[in-house]
Design a protein around this motif. Sequence first.
Motif, short mmCIF file in Angstrom:
data_model
loop_
_atom_site.label_atom_id
_atom_site.label_comp_id
_atom_site.label_asym_id
_atom_site.label_seq_id
_atom_site.Cartn_x
_atom_site.Cartn_y
_atom_site.Cartn_z
N LEU A 160 0.81 -1.22 0.00
CA LEU A 160 0.00 0.00 0.00
C LEU A 160 0.85 1.27 0.00
O LEU A 160 0.36 2.33 -0.39
CB LEU A 160 -0.93 0.00 1.22
CG LEU A 160 -2.06 -1.04 1.17
CD1 LEU A 160 -2.70 -1.18 2.54
CD2 LEU A 160 -3.10 -0.67 0.12
N ASP A 207 -2.83 -1.25 -8.33
CA ASP A 207 -3.43 -0.06 -8.94
C ASP A 207 -4.37 -0.43 -10.08
O ASP A 207 -5.35 0.26 -10.34
CB ASP A 207 -2.32 0.86 -9.47
CG ASP A 207 -1.37 1.29 -8.37
OD1 ASP A 207 -1.79 2.12 -7.54
OD2 ASP A 207 -0.24 0.80 -8.33
N ASP A 262 -6.94 7.43 -0.37
CA ASP A 262 -6.78 6.36 0.61
C ASP A 262 -6.99 6.84 2.04
O ASP A 262 -6.70 7.98 2.37
CB ASP A 262 -5.38 5.75 0.50
CG ASP A 262 -5.22 4.90 -0.75
OD1 ASP A 262 -6.22 4.65 -1.43
OD2 ASP A 262 -4.08 4.47 -1.03
N LEU A 305 -6.79 -6.15 -4.66
CA LEU A 305 -7.28 -4.79 -4.39
C LEU A 305 -6.14 -3.82 -4.10
O LEU A 305 -6.28 -2.61 -4.30
CB LEU A 305 -8.25 -4.80 -3.20
CG LEU A 305 -9.61 -5.44 -3.43
CD1 LEU A 305 -10.35 -5.60 -2.12
CD2 LEU A 305 -10.43 -4.61 -4.42
N MET A 306 -5.01 -4.32 -3.63
CA MET A 306 -3.88 -3.44 -3.34
C MET A 306 -3.12 -3.04 -4.59
O MET A 306 -2.27 -2.15 -4.55
CB MET A 306 -2.95 -4.11 -2.33
CG MET A 306 -3.54 -4.12 -0.92
SD MET A 306 -2.44 -4.77 0.34
CE MET A 306 -2.78 -6.53 0.20
N PRO A 349 -7.70 -3.59 2.69
CA PRO A 349 -8.12 -3.22 1.34
C PRO A 349 -9.61 -3.43 1.09
O PRO A 349 -10.24 -2.66 0.36
CB PRO A 349 -7.27 -4.12 0.44
CG PRO A 349 -6.10 -4.48 1.28
CD PRO A 349 -6.63 -4.60 2.66
N GLN A 399 -14.50 2.02 -3.05
CA GLN A 399 -14.06 2.99 -4.05
C GLN A 399 -14.27 2.46 -5.46
O GLN A 399 -14.65 3.19 -6.37
CB GLN A 399 -12.57 3.30 -3.88
CG GLN A 399 -12.20 4.19 -2.72
CD GLN A 399 -10.70 4.44 -2.71
OE1 GLN A 399 -10.01 4.18 -3.69
NE2 GLN A 399 -10.20 4.94 -1.59
N LEU A 400 -14.01 1.17 -5.62
CA LEU A 400 -14.06 0.57 -6.95
C LEU A 400 -15.47 0.22 -7.39
O LEU A 400 -15.85 0.47 -8.53
CB LEU A 400 -13.20 -0.70 -6.97
CG LEU A 400 -11.70 -0.50 -6.78
CD1 LEU A 400 -11.02 -1.83 -6.50
CD2 LEU A 400 -11.09 0.14 -8.02
N ARG A 448 -2.82 8.25 -3.64
CA ARG A 448 -2.89 7.75 -2.27
C ARG A 448 -3.32 8.86 -1.31
O ARG A 448 -4.17 8.64 -0.43
CB ARG A 448 -1.53 7.17 -1.86
CG ARG A 448 -1.52 6.49 -0.50
CD ARG A 448 -0.30 5.60 -0.31
NE ARG A 448 0.94 6.31 -0.54
CZ ARG A 448 1.86 5.95 -1.44
NH1 ARG A 448 1.65 4.92 -2.22
NH2 ARG A 448 2.97 6.63 -1.56
N TRP A 454 -3.84 4.11 6.38
CA TRP A 454 -3.74 2.66 6.39
C TRP A 454 -3.25 2.12 7.72
O TRP A 454 -3.69 1.05 8.17
CB TRP A 454 -2.81 2.19 5.27
CG TRP A 454 -3.33 2.40 3.89
CD1 TRP A 454 -2.78 3.16 2.89
CD2 TRP A 454 -4.54 1.85 3.32
NE1 TRP A 454 -3.54 3.10 1.75
CE2 TRP A 454 -4.63 2.31 1.99
CE3 TRP A 454 -5.53 1.02 3.81
CZ2 TRP A 454 -5.68 1.96 1.15
CZ3 TRP A 454 -6.59 0.67 2.98
CH2 TRP A 454 -6.65 1.13 1.66
N ARG A 482 -10.58 0.03 0.03
CA ARG A 482 -10.48 0.13 -1.42
C ARG A 482 -11.71 -0.39 -2.18
O ARG A 482 -12.06 0.13 -3.24
CB ARG A 482 -9.25 -0.64 -1.92
CG ARG A 482 -7.91 0.06 -1.69
CD ARG A 482 -7.46 0.78 -2.96
NE ARG A 482 -6.28 1.59 -2.71
CZ ARG A 482 -5.03 1.18 -2.91
NH1 ARG A 482 -4.80 -0.06 -3.33
NH2 ARG A 482 -4.01 1.99 -2.69
N GLU A 501 -7.85 -9.46 -1.40
CA GLU A 501 -7.21 -8.29 -0.80
C GLU A 501 -5.93 -7.93 -1.58
O GLU A 501 -5.66 -6.76 -1.84
CB GLU A 501 -6.85 -8.57 0.66
CG GLU A 501 -8.02 -8.95 1.54
CD GLU A 501 -8.94 -7.79 1.84
OE1 GLU A 501 -8.60 -6.96 2.69
OE2 GLU A 501 -10.01 -7.72 1.21
#
Length: 257
Positions: free
Chosen positions: A91, A117, A216, A114-115, A141, A148-149, A212, A219, A145, A111
């Motif tokens: 990350l 890009d 993000d 997902l980390m 993640p 977000q996606l 990031r 983290w 994350r 996961e």
Amino acid sequence: MYTELSYDVDGHVGVITLRRPEARNALTFTTYRELEEAVRNAAVRCLIITGADPAFCSGDDVKQIMAGGEGARPAVTNLAPRLTPAADALLHTDIPIIAAVNGAAIGWGMELSLMADIRVASEKARFGELFIKRGLCCDVPGIGRLAQLVGRETAAELLFTGDIIDAARALQIRLVSRVVPHEQLMPAATELARKIASNPPLAIRKLKNGLRRALDPDWKELGSWVSTSLAELFKTEDHREGVRSFLEKREPHFAGK
């Protein structure tokens, strides 16, 4: 240098391949350590992460990490709250990462994807946040994350049900950027990686750092919350039942305790 993954470099592109195909690339403590080391030591302009067929990564090795194998539960529950070291490396690196998802990406395998890009998926790819089936919460993640996606509602459905989706569905909900025939996966990922690596590396790193900063969460703070939550959940009867039912190949019966 590595026993459970390989790291190869071609020009400015590095490729990390998880290599426990007999266990569908399930993660052991050794795999986590080697993955962290490979990412932290990478000196390339773009990284590709994939798995040896037939899977991308089927998540944690249940027998070692969850079911009382050598160094299992105490190694997880007795640690001070922290972000998983391998996740910390992935990350916080400024190297662009492409996940070439060649098969099942389940649990921490999802996961791991997902980390990255960018996710490029084979038509054989499958995705699932299976933690709920083991009485656990996901790692950072899946919380920081996934929504977000795919949006909060779809993320909640995936997290709360533990459903496994195929590559077509993953593309439909924008979990992946593209789906290609299986034999074209690595050529497609490599072509994209080389295109990224051909651009000015300092500017690419600034752009990744900017994404990031803009998108993000913290983290380390989230990692502390996740590890505290997991330490609590590992002690529950529901977690033990989730593991037992998996090993015994039967449906679980959760009691809420």
